[in-house]
Design a protein around this motif. Structure first.
Motif, short mmCIF file in Angstrom:
data_model
loop_
_atom_site.label_atom_id
_atom_site.label_comp_id
_atom_site.label_asym_id
_atom_site.label_seq_id
_atom_site.Cartn_x
_atom_site.Cartn_y
_atom_site.Cartn_z
N PHE A 136 -6.57 -11.32 -9.03
CA PHE A 136 -5.65 -11.13 -8.23
C PHE A 136 -5.00 -11.05 -8.73
N ALA A 137 -4.16 -11.96 -9.48
CA ALA A 137 -2.70 -12.14 -10.18
C ALA A 137 -2.36 -11.60 -11.30
N ALA A 138 -3.77 -11.35 -12.21
CA ALA A 138 -3.32 -10.17 -13.67
C ALA A 138 -2.98 -8.90 -13.38
N HIS A 139 -2.85 -8.68 -11.62
CA HIS A 139 -2.42 -7.31 -11.28
C HIS A 139 -0.92 -7.27 -11.96
N ARG A 140 -0.53 -7.87 -12.70
CA ARG A 140 1.45 -7.68 -13.25
C ARG A 140 1.01 -7.21 -13.76
N GLN A 141 -0.43 -6.67 -14.99
CA GLN A 141 -0.18 -6.01 -16.26
C GLN A 141 0.23 -4.22 -15.40
N GLY A 142 -0.43 -3.82 -13.99
CA GLY A 142 -0.50 -2.95 -13.66
C GLY A 142 0.78 -2.53 -12.59
N ALA A 143 1.67 -3.91 -12.89
CA ALA A 143 2.95 -3.80 -11.45
C ALA A 143 3.17 -3.02 -11.53
N GLU A 144 3.29 -1.44 -12.31
CA GLU A 144 4.62 0.15 -12.20
C GLU A 144 3.24 0.16 -11.17
N LEU A 145 1.89 0.25 -11.91
CA LEU A 145 0.96 1.39 -10.56
C LEU A 145 0.82 0.34 -9.54
N PHE A 146 0.95 -0.26 -9.20
CA PHE A 146 1.33 -1.28 -7.63
C PHE A 146 1.85 -0.89 -6.68
N ARG A 147 3.62 -0.87 -7.65
CA ARG A 147 4.83 -1.10 -7.03
C ARG A 147 4.68 0.40 -6.32
N LEU A 148 4.09 1.82 -7.55
CA LEU A 148 3.62 3.30 -6.64
C LEU A 148 2.57 3.42 -5.40
N SER A 149 1.68 2.38 -5.72
CA SER A 149 0.81 2.05 -4.46
C SER A 149 1.34 1.85 -3.36
N ASP A 150 2.06 0.65 -3.37
CA ASP A 150 3.19 0.23 -2.39
C ASP A 150 3.58 1.26 -2.06
N GLU A 151 4.30 1.37 -2.62
CA GLU A 151 5.71 2.33 -2.22
C GLU A 151 4.99 3.85 -0.99
N ARG A 152 3.68 4.27 -1.41
CA ARG A 152 3.27 5.11 -1.05
C ARG A 152 2.62 4.93 0.39
N VAL A 153 2.27 3.08 0.53
CA VAL A 153 1.59 3.35 1.65
C VAL A 153 2.64 2.28 2.53
N ALA A 154 4.13 1.83 1.78
CA ALA A 154 4.29 1.50 3.20
C ALA A 154 5.31 2.80 3.23
N THR A 155 5.90 4.34 2.91
CA THR A 155 5.60 5.65 2.98
C THR A 155 5.22 6.06 4.87
N ARG A 156 4.14 5.79 4.53
CA ARG A 156 3.05 6.72 5.13
C ARG A 156 2.91 5.82 6.03
N LEU A 157 2.94 3.69 5.92
CA LEU A 157 3.60 3.45 7.38
C LEU A 157 5.01 3.10 7.94
N GLN A 158 6.00 3.52 7.75
CA GLN A 158 6.76 4.12 7.39
C GLN A 158 7.28 4.96 9.03
N ALA A 159 6.32 6.05 8.16
CA ALA A 159 6.57 7.53 9.12
C ALA A 159 5.61 7.31 10.52
N GLU A 160 4.27 6.79 10.21
CA GLU A 160 3.48 6.23 11.55
C GLU A 160 4.66 5.38 13.11
N LEU A 161 4.91 4.29 11.82
CA LEU A 161 6.06 3.57 12.98
C LEU A 161 6.59 4.02 13.72
N ALA A 162 7.24 4.98 12.58
CA ALA A 162 8.71 6.11 13.44
C ALA A 162 8.65 7.04 14.64
N ALA A 163 7.13 7.51 14.15
CA ALA A 163 6.53 8.11 14.88
C ALA A 163 6.33 8.09 16.15
N ALA A 164 5.76 7.09 16.13
CA ALA A 164 5.35 5.81 17.72
C ALA A 164 6.62 5.28 17.93
N GLY A 165 7.27 5.29 17.43
CA GLY A 165 9.30 5.32 18.21
C GLY A 165 9.74 4.06 17.76
#
Length: 185
Positions: free
Chosen positions: A110-139
């Motif tokens: 779990f801690a070794a994910h830092r080796q793929g930090a950029e991949l995780f960052r991009l994945s987290d960014e994608r999820v955050a963007t989707r969450l933000q859009a869903e939350l904004a659409a809900a008001g």
């Protein structure tokens, strides 16, 4: 349809490495062990991957693809926004939990994910963007801040309780408790 032999061999290598990483940890796994587990010669392994880190990153890429697919499937379900987001986050972290739960090296991996930090960052960014859009659409007024808080809290829960059977329920409860009060009345 013809199966690509190179892809079959690559997948066999990744499966062997994944099993070894879970059983022996990242530090306890060598390229030699991966070749032996995959039943291939070391030069063949090196033809596919230059080193153990490259093998690990390929596994991380597969994990992230599965994680995003699970998140999207959960989000596309029926129900109120807090239930769909809770289901999406629970499904996303269930992918990780399913892989790491029984490994004595879960914390190291779990801690070794830092080796793929950029991949995780991009994945987290994608999820955050989707969450933000869903939350904004809900008001939700502060959708970006709430999306970030949900992701950080879910990550903390997953890191602390990766092997617990109630992780998904905890994440769904977290989403309900944090999103419910932020919805317009």
């Amino acid at each position: 349809m013809t199966v690509n032999k190179v892809e079959v061999k690559r997948e066999r290598i990744l499966e062997a490495a994944r099993n070894l990483f879970l059983r022996n940890g990242l530090r306890g796994t060598t390229m030699e062990a991966i070749a032996r587990e995959a039943r291939i010669a070391k030069p063949t392994l090196y033809a596919h991957f230059p080193d153990k880190d490259a093998v690990f990153l390929a596994i991380v890429e597969q994990l992230l693809a599965a994680k995003i697919a699970a998140f999207e499937a959960g989000l596309s379900g029926d129900g109120p926004v807090e239930a769909r987001i809770g289901a999406a986050l629970a499904a996303e972290f269930a992918v990780i939990a399913a892989i790491l739960a029984d490994s004595p090296h879960a914390d190291e991996l779990f801690a070794a994910h830092r080796q793929g930090a950029e991949l995780f960052r991009l994945s987290d960014e994608r999820v955050a963007t989707r969450l933000q859009a869903e939350l904004a659409a809900a008001g939700v007024a502060e959708a970006a801040a709430l999306a970030r808080l949900l992701l950080d809290a879910a990550f903390g829960l997953a890191q602390k309780a990766i092997g617990r059977s109630d992780l998904g329920a905890d994440i769904r409860l977290l989403a309900t408790r944090l999103i419910g009060p932020a919805l317009p009345r």
